[in-house]
Write an enzyme that holds these catalytic residues in place. Sequence first.
Site, PDB file in Angstrom:
ATOM      1  N   GLU A 122       0.804  -1.221   0.000  1.00  0.00           N
ATOM      2  CA  GLU A 122       0.000   0.000   0.000  1.00  0.00           C
ATOM      3  C   GLU A 122       0.844   1.282   0.000  1.00  0.00           C
ATOM      4  O   GLU A 122       0.351   2.364   0.318  1.00  0.00           O
ATOM      5  CB  GLU A 122      -0.959  -0.023   1.196  1.00  0.00           C
ATOM      6  CG  GLU A 122      -2.034  -1.084   1.015  1.00  0.00           C
ATOM      7  CD  GLU A 122      -2.890  -1.251   2.256  1.00  0.00           C
ATOM      8  OE1 GLU A 122      -4.041  -0.796   2.239  1.00  0.00           O
ATOM      9  OE2 GLU A 122      -2.396  -1.818   3.235  1.00  0.00           O
ATOM     10  N   SER A 182      -6.391  -3.103   1.249  1.00  0.00           N
ATOM     11  CA  SER A 182      -6.596  -2.795  -0.173  1.00  0.00           C
ATOM     12  C   SER A 182      -7.079  -4.006  -0.971  1.00  0.00           C
ATOM     13  O   SER A 182      -6.879  -4.067  -2.177  1.00  0.00           O
ATOM     14  CB  SER A 182      -5.318  -2.233  -0.812  1.00  0.00           C
ATOM     15  OG  SER A 182      -5.050  -0.968  -0.287  1.00  0.00           O
ATOM     16  N   TYR A 239      -9.120   1.436  -6.540  1.00  0.00           N
ATOM     17  CA  TYR A 239      -8.140   2.395  -7.043  1.00  0.00           C
ATOM     18  C   TYR A 239      -8.161   2.639  -8.541  1.00  0.00           C
ATOM     19  O   TYR A 239      -7.529   3.558  -9.020  1.00  0.00           O
ATOM     20  CB  TYR A 239      -6.725   1.961  -6.624  1.00  0.00           C
ATOM     21  CG  TYR A 239      -6.618   1.779  -5.140  1.00  0.00           C
ATOM     22  CD1 TYR A 239      -6.823   2.861  -4.274  1.00  0.00           C
ATOM     23  CD2 TYR A 239      -6.356   0.545  -4.586  1.00  0.00           C
ATOM     24  CE1 TYR A 239      -6.755   2.702  -2.913  1.00  0.00           C
ATOM     25  CE2 TYR A 239      -6.279   0.372  -3.212  1.00  0.00           C
ATOM     26  CZ  TYR A 239      -6.483   1.451  -2.383  1.00  0.00           C
ATOM     27  OH  TYR A 239      -6.424   1.297  -1.038  1.00  0.00           O
ATOM     28  N   ARG A 247     -11.600   3.881  10.927  1.00  0.00           N
ATOM     29  CA  ARG A 247     -12.772   3.770  10.050  1.00  0.00           C
ATOM     30  C   ARG A 247     -13.338   2.369  10.226  1.00  0.00           C
ATOM     31  O   ARG A 247     -12.625   1.386  10.043  1.00  0.00           O
ATOM     32  CB  ARG A 247     -12.388   4.010   8.595  1.00  0.00           C
ATOM     33  CG  ARG A 247     -13.605   4.316   7.679  1.00  0.00           C
ATOM     34  CD  ARG A 247     -13.251   4.234   6.212  1.00  0.00           C
ATOM     35  NE  ARG A 247     -12.977   2.867   5.854  1.00  0.00           N
ATOM     36  CZ  ARG A 247     -11.989   2.475   5.043  1.00  0.00           C
ATOM     37  NH1 ARG A 247     -11.183   3.352   4.495  1.00  0.00           N
ATOM     38  NH2 ARG A 247     -11.806   1.194   4.772  1.00  0.00           N
ATOM     39  N   ASP A 295     -15.848  -0.510   9.172  1.00  0.00           N
ATOM     40  CA  ASP A 295     -16.546  -0.935   7.948  1.00  0.00           C
ATOM     41  C   ASP A 295     -17.518  -2.072   8.245  1.00  0.00           C
ATOM     42  O   ASP A 295     -17.137  -3.071   8.861  1.00  0.00           O
ATOM     43  CB  ASP A 295     -15.527  -1.425   6.910  1.00  0.00           C
ATOM     44  CG  ASP A 295     -14.542  -0.346   6.483  1.00  0.00           C
ATOM     45  OD1 ASP A 295     -14.757   0.835   6.847  1.00  0.00           O
ATOM     46  OD2 ASP A 295     -13.569  -0.681   5.786  1.00  0.00           O
ATOM     47  N   GLU A 337     -14.460  -4.905   9.215  1.00  0.00           N
ATOM     48  CA  GLU A 337     -13.106  -4.633   9.712  1.00  0.00           C
ATOM     49  C   GLU A 337     -12.998  -3.200  10.204  1.00  0.00           C
ATOM     50  O   GLU A 337     -13.808  -2.348   9.853  1.00  0.00           O
ATOM     51  CB  GLU A 337     -12.065  -4.875   8.617  1.00  0.00           C
ATOM     52  CG  GLU A 337     -12.254  -3.972   7.404  1.00  0.00           C
ATOM     53  CD  GLU A 337     -11.004  -3.863   6.543  1.00  0.00           C
ATOM     54  OE1 GLU A 337      -9.927  -4.257   6.986  1.00  0.00           O
ATOM     55  OE2 GLU A 337     -11.120  -3.332   5.427  1.00  0.00           O
ATOM     56  N   ASN A 361     -10.135  -0.087  10.233  1.00  0.00           N
ATOM     57  CA  ASN A 361      -8.849   0.374   9.702  1.00  0.00           C
ATOM     58  C   ASN A 361      -8.326   1.463  10.619  1.00  0.00           C
ATOM     59  O   ASN A 361      -8.957   2.505  10.773  1.00  0.00           O
ATOM     60  CB  ASN A 361      -9.040   0.923   8.297  1.00  0.00           C
ATOM     61  CG  ASN A 361      -9.366  -0.190   7.319  1.00  0.00           C
ATOM     62  OD1 ASN A 361      -8.498  -0.954   6.935  1.00  0.00           O
ATOM     63  ND2 ASN A 361     -10.627  -0.314   6.961  1.00  0.00           N
ATOM     64  N   GLY A 403      -7.515   5.393   4.433  1.00  0.00           N
ATOM     65  CA  GLY A 403      -7.138   6.284   3.328  1.00  0.00           C
ATOM     66  C   GLY A 403      -7.513   7.722   3.684  1.00  0.00           C
ATOM     67  O   GLY A 403      -8.534   7.976   4.311  1.00  0.00           O
TER      68      GLY A 403
HETATM   69  N1  LIG Z   1     -17.953 -11.776   4.218  1.00  0.00           N
HETATM   70  C1  LIG Z   1     -18.076 -10.990   3.139  1.00  0.00           C
HETATM   71  N2  LIG Z   1     -19.224 -10.941   2.437  1.00  0.00           N
HETATM   72  C2  LIG Z   1     -19.355 -10.144   1.347  1.00  0.00           C
HETATM   73  N3  LIG Z   1     -18.369  -9.354   0.879  1.00  0.00           N
HETATM   74  C3  LIG Z   1     -17.193  -9.352   1.530  1.00  0.00           C
HETATM   75  C4  LIG Z   1     -16.978 -10.156   2.704  1.00  0.00           C
HETATM   76  N4  LIG Z   1     -15.722  -9.949   3.126  1.00  0.00           N
HETATM   77  C5  LIG Z   1     -15.161  -9.064   2.281  1.00  0.00           C
HETATM   78  N5  LIG Z   1     -16.032  -8.705   1.314  1.00  0.00           N
HETATM   79  C6  LIG Z   1     -15.737  -7.791   0.183  1.00  0.00           C
HETATM   80  O1  LIG Z   1     -14.322  -7.697   0.045  1.00  0.00           O
HETATM   81  C7  LIG Z   1     -13.865  -6.367   0.290  1.00  0.00           C
HETATM   82  C8  LIG Z   1     -12.503  -6.385   0.963  1.00  0.00           C
HETATM   83  O2  LIG Z   1     -12.545  -7.110   2.174  1.00  0.00           O
HETATM   84  P1  LIG Z   1     -11.922  -6.529   3.519  1.00  0.00           P
HETATM   85  O3  LIG Z   1     -12.093  -7.550   4.584  1.00  0.00           O
HETATM   86  O4  LIG Z   1     -12.507  -5.194   3.771  1.00  0.00           O
HETATM   87  O5  LIG Z   1     -10.373  -6.436   3.166  1.00  0.00           O
HETATM   88  P2  LIG Z   1      -9.339  -5.182   3.096  1.00  0.00           P
HETATM   89  O6  LIG Z   1      -8.723  -5.078   4.450  1.00  0.00           O
HETATM   90  O7  LIG Z   1      -8.349  -5.581   2.080  1.00  0.00           O
HETATM   91  O8  LIG Z   1     -10.135  -3.955   2.737  1.00  0.00           O
HETATM   92  C9  LIG Z   1     -14.983  -5.746   1.101  1.00  0.00           C
HETATM   93  O9  LIG Z   1     -14.986  -4.353   0.982  1.00  0.00           O
HETATM   94  C10 LIG Z   1     -16.220  -6.389   0.455  1.00  0.00           C
HETATM   95  O10 LIG Z   1     -16.518  -5.817  -0.817  1.00  0.00           O
HETATM   96 MG   LIG Z   2     -11.827  -3.215   3.635  1.00  0.00          MG
END
Ligand SMILES: Nc1ncnc2c1ncn2[C@@H]1O[C@H](COP(=O)(O)OP(=O)(O)O)[C@@H](O)[C@H]1O
Ligand SMILES: [Mg+2]
Length: 363
Positions: free
Chosen positions: A16, A187, A256, A295, A297, A311, A313, A317
Amino acid sequence: MAKLRVGLVYGGRSVEHEVSLQSATSILRNLDPSRYEVWLVAIDHDGRWRLGAPGTSLETALARGVPVQLPATPEQNALQPVGAGPGAPVALDVLFPIVHGHGGEDGTLQGLLELAGLPYVGSGVLGSAVQMDKEVSKRLLVQAGIPVTPWRVVHEQELARDAKGVAVRIADELGLPLFVKPANSGSSVGIAKIKDVKALPRALAEATRYDTKLIVETGLDAREIEVAVLGNEEPEASVPGEIRPRREWYDYEAKYVDESTELLVPAPLSDEESERVRDLALRAFRALEGSGLGRVDFLMERATGAFYLNEINSLPGFTEVSMYPRLWEATGLPYPQLLDRLIELALARHARRSKLETLFRRG
Ligand SMILES: Nc1ncnc2c1ncn2[C@@H]1O[C@H](COP(=O)(O)OP(=O)(O)O)[C@@H](O)[C@H]1O
Ligand SMILES: [Mg+2]
């Protein structure tokens, strides 16, 4: 009044790196020049630190700044030139790290800053570390009564023994679709959505390129709702925002590259839904030892309207168009004032912790 000397720490040894540079560009543009003297602390792809004096561009500091190091002892002049290089030691009042991922957001950088005795923006060692680890955070969130999607943890060694067996068992237990993630990621790097169990072993193997511990989660059909949190002991939550990727999920491209990803600020939610998710965000921030900023999510299941925490963060960003600053803007705190507040919070946290006893006095 003398200006506060801020060290803007950016770049870093992670996938990143470029994202960090974009965030740093916006922060630099918005730090009030009448209040702050901004020194650039660039961390290159090899992990080397370079210092740029006020007025230097981010790229120049990264390529040609004076090589410096931060000794792990509280010195007056924190940043020291490396070896026989040019330049004098530089004292800073506060550091603003905007380094994402490994070596920035995971508590390691925070540990060095603690040892150096420097105030810094954001969560401390523990908060940064637990928020970075998607598996440990889930365990703490469950304990705090905050809903998360069902998951299983997978260690690299289990895959070496029987990847196919692991895949079949997990798909059996969690159903399809599934999301495979490195436990420490960002990311969307190393993340895959799996609709067919046959594709699972390969996705797991791919994810082990980024971490030795993985999680596999039940995939939800969900809206993506985000809340910005700001504060130390008494954190506040922003209005929620929503992300609508045009792609099937919010992968690296959608984040991105694909400019059609929509950010809705505020998110179209009822007052009740909005209050519910803000309350969950604050509880999660506390459960995961957040301070300064975070943040949070969520996945909001379309069929039921239930929120699942996806998650947190700890260093989100930070460009002007990024969700975190935009959410505060919409809540009544413009970007430059948000930066002022983050720096105040960093100084307040440091001042309070500096008063803690380091010697045990009897009686
Ligand atoms: N359990 C889930 N169900 C549906 N979509 C998911 C799930 N986990 C992740 N995603 C999708 O994947 C994206 C990235 O996952 P995330 O855990 O936020 O990883 P990162 O830390 O890389 O952002 C999420 O923003 C969402 O679009
Ligand atoms: Mg995420």
